[in-house]
Design an enzyme around this catalytic site. Structure first.
Site, PDB file in Angstrom:
ATOM      1  N   GLY A   1       8.805 -25.110 -31.036  1.00 57.16           N
ATOM      2  CA  GLY A   1       7.430 -24.621 -30.989  1.00 57.16           C
ATOM      3  C   GLY A   1       6.496 -25.249 -31.997  1.00 57.16           C
TER       4      GLY A   1
ATOM      5  N   CYS B   1      -5.503 -38.002  -4.946  1.00 51.60           N
ATOM      6  CA  CYS B   1      -6.614 -37.488  -4.151  1.00 51.60           C
ATOM      7  C   CYS B   1      -6.829 -36.008  -4.461  1.00 51.60           C
ATOM      8  CB  CYS B   1      -6.332 -37.692  -2.676  1.00 51.60           C
ATOM      9  SG  CYS B   1      -6.140 -39.432  -2.285  1.00 51.60           S
TER      10      CYS B   1
ATOM     11  N   TYR C   1       7.247 -33.782 -23.005  1.00 49.28           N
ATOM     12  CA  TYR C   1       6.668 -33.002 -21.906  1.00 49.28           C
ATOM     13  C   TYR C   1       5.578 -33.813 -21.195  1.00 49.28           C
ATOM     14  CZ  TYR C   1       8.982 -29.334 -24.562  1.00 49.28           C
ATOM     15  OH  TYR C   1       9.906 -28.597 -25.236  1.00 49.28           O
TER      16      TYR C   1
END
Ligand SMILES: Cc1ncc(COP(=O)(O)O)c(C=O)c1O
Length: 388
Positions: free
Chosen positions: A226, A338, A367
């Site tokens: 964290g 798109c 990540y």
């Protein structure tokens, strides 16, 4: 020469640039530095989910004390490069994963619910083994202002702190379960080092109280990961020194701290480099469209933020007509998908950005590629380059 320059220098293709570039010596230096500042007796693990690429794992292997894994797949990846201990966590462990974990002889299994405890005991009984577990706790207190929280709020992670006493009562009755400690991973991308120390202190206090009450020999206090990356202002990073000093005051003969770092370990070693294909104005806003996008780097879209970037200007321009660009103005950097959600940078100032220039998205080592939806629109994947 930095890793991106190194890559660009040796690149042969004439297609627009699109690559992940990893600086492995920088990763090694960073990980060694983190480890050297942690208190003696504490343990330093890598949370594999941040980036499970083999060269990353191989680089970290000699430095870390172990790995945190969240699936049988991650377990296999670690087994391919290391014999060091593994902690297996995650809220949806299947029986085949529990079996794989027992076969891989993982050091500890996090247990995240009563049902999981019963299933684990059931599998362990049938195999005739005793399983060391960490009890994953969802604390009652709200532990920080971090980006994502898994404690102090309702979540699918861990056991509600209020249920820990009945959980321990039940777990201590199982012969095939050995309670080795508690696991508190509670936040993601926390930037406040003092709040992180307070959280670690609270984790130690809670563990000590449960150990005493249930006469457990369970010294492990795993505070998870964290530790944040300041994507919004990289000049002001998380104050690691403050955390390391705070942890030194908590480590003792009765307490064995484990810290499992993902993002803070690998984010800085990775860059995603892409080429600007077009620049245009649309409804009064500037847009630079790149070769690449959120199908390669999903993080800024997931967090609705502008990803930190820098521009590499290139002189080459082969077309016999005007080179579109934007000068001293705000620009939105969008990808090749798109969907209007394919945005990596929203309305940020640039001195100059032209078609054919390169954009380097920094802090893309964690990540980033691993959490992205690679198949959407079937564009070719980026090159993945490891600078050694
Ligand atoms: C149990 C556990 N430990 C460690 C981590 C690593 O967290 P971070 O990448 O924020 O350091 C995670 C991330 O989700 C996790 O779930």
């Amino acid at each position: 020469m930095n890793a991106v320059e190194h890559y660009l220098k040796q690149r042969q293709s004439s297609d627009p640039v699109c690559a992940y570039v990893y600086d492995l010596p920088a990763l090694k230096g960073h990980a060694e530095n983190l480890k050297s500042t942690l208190p003696e007796g504490s343990r330093f693990y890598y949370a594999v989910k941040a980036n499970s690429d083999q060269p990353i794992l191989e680089t970290l292997e000699p430095i870390v004390d172990g790995f945190e894994v969240a699936s049988a797949g991650e377990m296999k990846k670690v087994e391919n490069v290391s014999e060091k201990p593994m902690i297996f966590g995650g809220p949806s462990k299947k029986d085949y994963e529990i079996e794989a974990a027992l076969e891989a002889d993982v050091e500890y299994l996090n247990v995240e619910s009563f049902h999981e405890l019963r299933r684990l005991n059931w599998v362990a009984e049938r195999k005739g083994v005793t399983v060391p577990i960490l009890v994953r706790v969802n604390l009652s207190e709200n532990v920080s202002e971090s980006h994502l929280r898994m404690a102090g709020v309702p979540s699918q992670f861990g056991i509600d702190e209020r249920d820990i006493p009945p959980f321990l009562e039940e777990a201590t009755g199982y012969e095939n379960i050995q309670i080795a400690g508690f696991h508190f991973h509670a936040m993601s991308n926390n930037l406040d080092a003092e709040a992180h120390v307070d959280f670690a202190k609270l984790s130690v206090e809670k563990s000590t109280a449960w150990r005493e009450r249930f006469a457990l020999e369970a010294p492990i206090v795993d505070i998870g990961g964290g530790i944040g990356i300041n994507y919004w202002n990289p000049e002001e990073p998380f104050d690691w020194e403050t955390l390391a000093q705070g942890l030194a005051e908590l480590q003792s003969d009765d307490v064995q701290l484990i810290i499992e770092i993902g993002r803070f370990m690998t984010a800085a070693c990775g860059s995603y480099v892409t080429e600007v294909v077009d620049v245009k104005r649309n409804h009064g806003h500037n847009f630079a469209v790149i070769r690449g996008g959120t199908h390669h780097l999903r993080l800024p879209a997931a967090w609705k933020m502008s990803h930190p970037f820098r521009v590499i200007s290139t002189d080459e321009w082969t077309y016999p007509f005007l080179r579109p660009g934007v000068t001293r103005d705000e620009v939105t950097i969008a990808g090749e998908l798109c969907t209007p959600n394919d945005v990596l940078v929203r309305e940020e100032y640039v001195e100059e950005l032209r078609a054919g220039d390169l954009v380097v998205f920094e802090y893309a080592g964690a990540y980033a590629w691993t959490i992205s939806h690679h198949e959407f629109l079937s564009h070719p994947q980026p090159e993945i380059v490891y600078i050694r």
